[in-house]
Write a protein that holds these residues in place. Structure first.
Motif, PDB file in Angstrom:
ATOM      1  N   ARG A 131       0.830  -1.208   0.000  1.00  0.00           N
ATOM      2  CA  ARG A 131       0.000   0.000   0.000  1.00  0.00           C
ATOM      3  C   ARG A 131       0.864   1.258   0.000  1.00  0.00           C
ATOM      4  NH1 ARG A 131      -2.792   3.354   4.123  1.00  0.00           N
ATOM      5  NH2 ARG A 131      -1.707   2.215   5.790  1.00  0.00           N
ATOM      6  N   ILE A 132       1.894   1.293   0.841  1.00  0.00           N
ATOM      7  CA  ILE A 132       2.732   2.486   0.947  1.00  0.00           C
ATOM      8  C   ILE A 132       3.651   2.625  -0.266  1.00  0.00           C
ATOM      9  CG2 ILE A 132       4.514   3.607   2.345  1.00  0.00           C
ATOM     10  CD1 ILE A 132       3.193   2.378   4.808  1.00  0.00           C
ATOM     11  N   THR A 133       4.092   1.511  -0.819  1.00  0.00           N
ATOM     12  CA  THR A 133       4.927   1.557  -2.022  1.00  0.00           C
ATOM     13  C   THR A 133       4.215   2.286  -3.159  1.00  0.00           C
ATOM     14  OG1 THR A 133       6.074  -0.500  -1.455  1.00  0.00           O
ATOM     15  CG2 THR A 133       6.091   0.148  -3.777  1.00  0.00           C
ATOM     16  N   GLN A 134       2.914   2.154  -3.230  1.00  0.00           N
ATOM     17  CA  GLN A 134       2.142   2.768  -4.308  1.00  0.00           C
ATOM     18  C   GLN A 134       1.892   4.267  -4.101  1.00  0.00           C
ATOM     19  OE1 GLN A 134       1.523   0.966  -7.041  1.00  0.00           O
ATOM     20  NE2 GLN A 134       2.533  -0.749  -5.981  1.00  0.00           N
ATOM     21  N   ALA A 208       8.104  -3.842  10.200  1.00  0.00           N
ATOM     22  CA  ALA A 208       9.167  -3.948   9.198  1.00  0.00           C
ATOM     23  C   ALA A 208       9.564  -2.552   8.751  1.00  0.00           C
ATOM     24  CB  ALA A 208       8.681  -4.761   8.000  1.00  0.00           C
ATOM     25  N   ILE A 209      10.648  -2.476   7.973  1.00  0.00           N
ATOM     26  CA  ILE A 209      11.077  -1.207   7.389  1.00  0.00           C
ATOM     27  C   ILE A 209      10.500  -1.103   5.987  1.00  0.00           C
ATOM     28  CG2 ILE A 209      13.050   0.141   6.578  1.00  0.00           C
ATOM     29  CD1 ILE A 209      14.653  -1.101   8.869  1.00  0.00           C
ATOM     30  N   GLU A 210       9.846   0.001   5.691  1.00  0.00           N
ATOM     31  CA  GLU A 210       9.284   0.244   4.365  1.00  0.00           C
ATOM     32  C   GLU A 210      10.435   0.293   3.351  1.00  0.00           C
ATOM     33  OE1 GLU A 210       7.700   1.756   0.877  1.00  0.00           O
ATOM     34  OE2 GLU A 210       9.178   2.916   2.036  1.00  0.00           O
ATOM     35  N   LYS A 211      10.228  -0.294   2.166  1.00  0.00           N
ATOM     36  CA  LYS A 211      11.325  -0.562   1.246  1.00  0.00           C
ATOM     37  C   LYS A 211      11.541   0.462   0.142  1.00  0.00           C
ATOM     38  CE  LYS A 211      10.811  -5.568   1.864  1.00  0.00           C
ATOM     39  NZ  LYS A 211      10.501  -6.863   1.188  1.00  0.00           N
ATOM     40  N   SER A 212      10.602   1.354  -0.093  1.00  0.00           N
ATOM     41  CA  SER A 212      10.682   2.165  -1.309  1.00  0.00           C
ATOM     42  C   SER A 212      10.984   3.635  -1.085  1.00  0.00           C
ATOM     43  CB  SER A 212       9.370   2.057  -2.092  1.00  0.00           C
ATOM     44  OG  SER A 212       8.297   2.657  -1.370  1.00  0.00           O
ATOM     45  N   LYS A 213      10.858   4.126   0.138  1.00  0.00           N
ATOM     46  CA  LYS A 213      10.935   5.571   0.378  1.00  0.00           C
ATOM     47  C   LYS A 213      11.800   5.903   1.589  1.00  0.00           C
ATOM     48  CE  LYS A 213       6.311   6.348  -1.545  1.00  0.00           C
ATOM     49  NZ  LYS A 213       6.134   4.940  -1.951  1.00  0.00           N
ATOM     50  N   ALA A 214      12.201   7.174   1.636  1.00  0.00           N
ATOM     51  CA  ALA A 214      12.870   7.733   2.815  1.00  0.00           C
ATOM     52  C   ALA A 214      12.564   9.221   2.845  1.00  0.00           C
ATOM     53  CB  ALA A 214      14.368   7.491   2.759  1.00  0.00           C
ATOM     54  N   LYS A 268      17.195   1.286  -3.784  1.00  0.00           N
ATOM     55  CA  LYS A 268      16.697   2.324  -4.682  1.00  0.00           C
ATOM     56  C   LYS A 268      15.467   2.953  -4.037  1.00  0.00           C
ATOM     57  CE  LYS A 268      18.484   0.205  -8.905  1.00  0.00           C
ATOM     58  NZ  LYS A 268      18.161  -0.323 -10.253  1.00  0.00           N
ATOM     59  N   ARG A 269      15.711   3.915  -3.184  1.00  0.00           N
ATOM     60  CA  ARG A 269      14.623   4.579  -2.470  1.00  0.00           C
ATOM     61  C   ARG A 269      14.332   5.938  -3.084  1.00  0.00           C
ATOM     62  NH1 ARG A 269      13.269   2.574   2.433  1.00  0.00           N
ATOM     63  NH2 ARG A 269      14.552   0.869   3.238  1.00  0.00           N
ATOM     64  N   LYS A 270      13.073   6.301  -3.093  1.00  0.00           N
ATOM     65  CA  LYS A 270      12.711   7.671  -3.432  1.00  0.00           C
ATOM     66  C   LYS A 270      12.859   8.497  -2.162  1.00  0.00           C
ATOM     67  CE  LYS A 270       9.104  10.714  -5.089  1.00  0.00           C
ATOM     68  NZ  LYS A 270       7.703  10.873  -5.569  1.00  0.00           N
ATOM     69  N   VAL A 271      13.745   9.486  -2.200  1.00  0.00           N
ATOM     70  CA  VAL A 271      14.000  10.312  -1.025  1.00  0.00           C
ATOM     71  C   VAL A 271      13.193  11.604  -1.138  1.00  0.00           C
ATOM     72  CG1 VAL A 271      15.734  11.453   0.391  1.00  0.00           C
ATOM     73  CG2 VAL A 271      16.305   9.326  -0.809  1.00  0.00           C
ATOM     74  N   TRP A 290      30.255  11.506   3.845  1.00  0.00           N
ATOM     75  CA  TRP A 290      30.824  10.263   4.353  1.00  0.00           C
ATOM     76  C   TRP A 290      29.927   9.064   4.065  1.00  0.00           C
ATOM     77  CZ3 TRP A 290      32.788  11.581  10.000  1.00  0.00           C
ATOM     78  CH2 TRP A 290      33.876  12.469   9.917  1.00  0.00           C
ATOM     79  N   TRP A 291      28.628   9.308   3.888  1.00  0.00           N
ATOM     80  CA  TRP A 291      27.701   8.191   3.720  1.00  0.00           C
ATOM     81  C   TRP A 291      26.688   8.387   2.596  1.00  0.00           C
ATOM     82  CZ3 TRP A 291      22.485   9.344   4.620  1.00  0.00           C
ATOM     83  CH2 TRP A 291      22.242  10.568   5.224  1.00  0.00           C
ATOM     84  N   TRP A 292      26.459   9.642   2.174  1.00  0.00           N
ATOM     85  CA  TRP A 292      25.438   9.941   1.153  1.00  0.00           C
ATOM     86  C   TRP A 292      25.916  11.154   0.372  1.00  0.00           C
ATOM     87  CZ3 TRP A 292      20.364  12.999   1.609  1.00  0.00           C
ATOM     88  CH2 TRP A 292      19.474  12.633   0.596  1.00  0.00           C
ATOM     89  N   PRO A 293      26.474  10.958  -0.829  1.00  0.00           N
ATOM     90  CA  PRO A 293      27.060  12.076  -1.579  1.00  0.00           C
ATOM     91  C   PRO A 293      26.057  13.194  -1.846  1.00  0.00           C
ATOM     92  CG  PRO A 293      27.670   9.973  -2.541  1.00  0.00           C
ATOM     93  CD  PRO A 293      26.640   9.677  -1.500  1.00  0.00           C
ATOM     94  N   LYS A 294      26.542  14.429  -1.878  1.00  0.00           N
ATOM     95  CA  LYS A 294      25.684  15.568  -2.098  1.00  0.00           C
ATOM     96  C   LYS A 294      24.970  15.514  -3.445  1.00  0.00           C
ATOM     97  CE  LYS A 294      27.917  18.998   0.893  1.00  0.00           C
ATOM     98  NZ  LYS A 294      28.563  20.319   0.969  1.00  0.00           N
ATOM     99  N   SER A 295      25.520  14.805  -4.377  1.00  0.00           N
ATOM    100  CA  SER A 295      24.888  14.691  -5.695  1.00  0.00           C
ATOM    101  C   SER A 295      23.542  13.997  -5.625  1.00  0.00           C
ATOM    102  CB  SER A 295      25.796  13.926  -6.661  1.00  0.00           C
ATOM    103  OG  SER A 295      26.055  12.615  -6.174  1.00  0.00           O
ATOM    104  N   LYS A 296      23.263  13.352  -4.474  1.00  0.00           N
ATOM    105  CA  LYS A 296      22.014  12.604  -4.321  1.00  0.00           C
ATOM    106  C   LYS A 296      20.831  13.518  -4.025  1.00  0.00           C
ATOM    107  CE  LYS A 296      23.636   8.319  -4.708  1.00  0.00           C
ATOM    108  NZ  LYS A 296      23.172   7.381  -5.733  1.00  0.00           N
ATOM    109  N   TYR A 297      21.103  14.785  -3.634  1.00  0.00           N
ATOM    110  CA  TYR A 297      19.970  15.647  -3.282  1.00  0.00           C
ATOM    111  C   TYR A 297      20.220  17.094  -3.663  1.00  0.00           C
ATOM    112  CZ  TYR A 297      22.731  16.763   0.920  1.00  0.00           C
ATOM    113  OH  TYR A 297      23.715  17.152   1.804  1.00  0.00           O
TER     114      TYR A 297
END
Length: 297
Positions: A131-134, A208-214, A268-271, A290-297
């Motif tokens: 449901r949340i993935t959609q 559980a941890i939701e798999k598609s988003k952050a 592959k999460r949608k942030v 150190w963990w998430w390059p600035k190019s990601k956002y």
């Protein structure tokens, strides 16, 4: 006398001994803090924070006596912990920043978590995965109810960004509420979510941890001391800067968050980027490189 009262009594006596020693020249007045430093919060998800403080203090042992770190183990809320810091019963806390805390306390403005706690995974009921993935960004805000602690600094951030939130002042009760369908998603830091679920999988196998988003918002976490304890603040700042310079800070960070960093690279999460509406002026946004390059956002 209760155990907690004994701790407080010992802590105040220690302060008195140090004060008298300094007055009579028995110890150097430089960094005239107690031999025992009591910290808050404690627990497994906070272990890295205090290992980092231990590392920082060790980097200053050439100019001041070693300090022993002792957890403040009473089960108190964040607001109560802040009050105890102001009263002198706790020496150091490690929390996110907001204007109220900066007015009350003295922060050492070096982000100890490099922004990782602002990257939020959603703890959900496993039955809701599909449901949340959609859902898109708008649906998350309109259709989901989120749960947060009423005293956490990220509560106003979530609400200001259009999310519906219910609260509890009891952290553990939020897992109970989620399992009981009182809300739909519990946003937890990338460094927190999996560890918290692993510790509770027997009690809450349905979570559980939701798999598609952050979610992500800039959220620096600092060490804080009493406003009058300038010497301790300077010592911590010096130690953190020295550990940054020699690479030991980064090495410790990566050792504690290796599993999360590896998983993030594979997923592959949608942030969904949020504004931190409570970040006071003068606070740099976290460097996530150190963990998430600035190019990601």
């Amino acid at each position: 006398m209760k155990f907690s009262e004994c701790h407080k009594y010992f802590h105040r006596i220690s302060k008195l001994i140090v004060a008298v020693s300094v007055a009579f020249g028995c110890v150097s007045p430089v960094f005239s803090s107690e031999a025992v430093i009591r910290y808050f919060p404690s627990g497994t998800i906070y272990e890295y924070r205090w290992k980092l403080l231990e590392l920082a203090l060790a980097h200053t042992n050439d100019m001041a006596k070693p300090l022993q770190l002792v957890p403040f183990t009473e089960n108190v809320t964040q607001n109560r912990g802040i009050s105890l810091l102001e009263a002198g019963d706790i020496d150091v806390i490690a929390l996110g920043t907001n204007a109220e805390r900066e007015a009350q306390l003295l922060p050492i403005k070096i982000d100890i978590l490099r922004g990782i706690v602002g990257f939020r995974l959603l703890v959900i009921r496993a039955a809701d995965q599909e449901r949340i993935t959609q859902m898109d960004d708008i649906s998350l805000r309109k259709q989901l109810m989120f749960g947060l602690n009423s005293q956490w600094a990220d509560l106003p951030i979530m609400r200001a960004n259009g999310f519906s939130v219910v609260t509890s002042s009891d952290y553990e009760n939020l897992f109970v509420m989620l399992a009981a369908n009182r809300f739909d998603a519990f946003p937890r830091g990338l460094n927190e979510a999996r560890r918290e679920l692993d510790e509770r999988k027997q009690n809450y196998p349905q979570l559980a941890i939701e798999k598609s988003k952050a979610l992500y918002f800039p959220y620096p976490v600092y060490f804080w001391v009493n406003k009058n304890n300038v010497a301790l603040a300077k010592r911590i700042e010096l130690g953190l800067n020295r550990s940054l310079a020699d690479g030991s800070f980064r090495k410790l960070f990566e050792s504690y968050h290796a599993a999360e960093i590896t998983a993030l690279k594979k997923e592959k999460r949608k942030v969904i980027l949020l504004d931190n509406t409570i970040l006071p002026a003068g606070n740099a946004k976290p460097d996530t490189s150190w963990w998430w390059p600035k190019s990601k956002y």
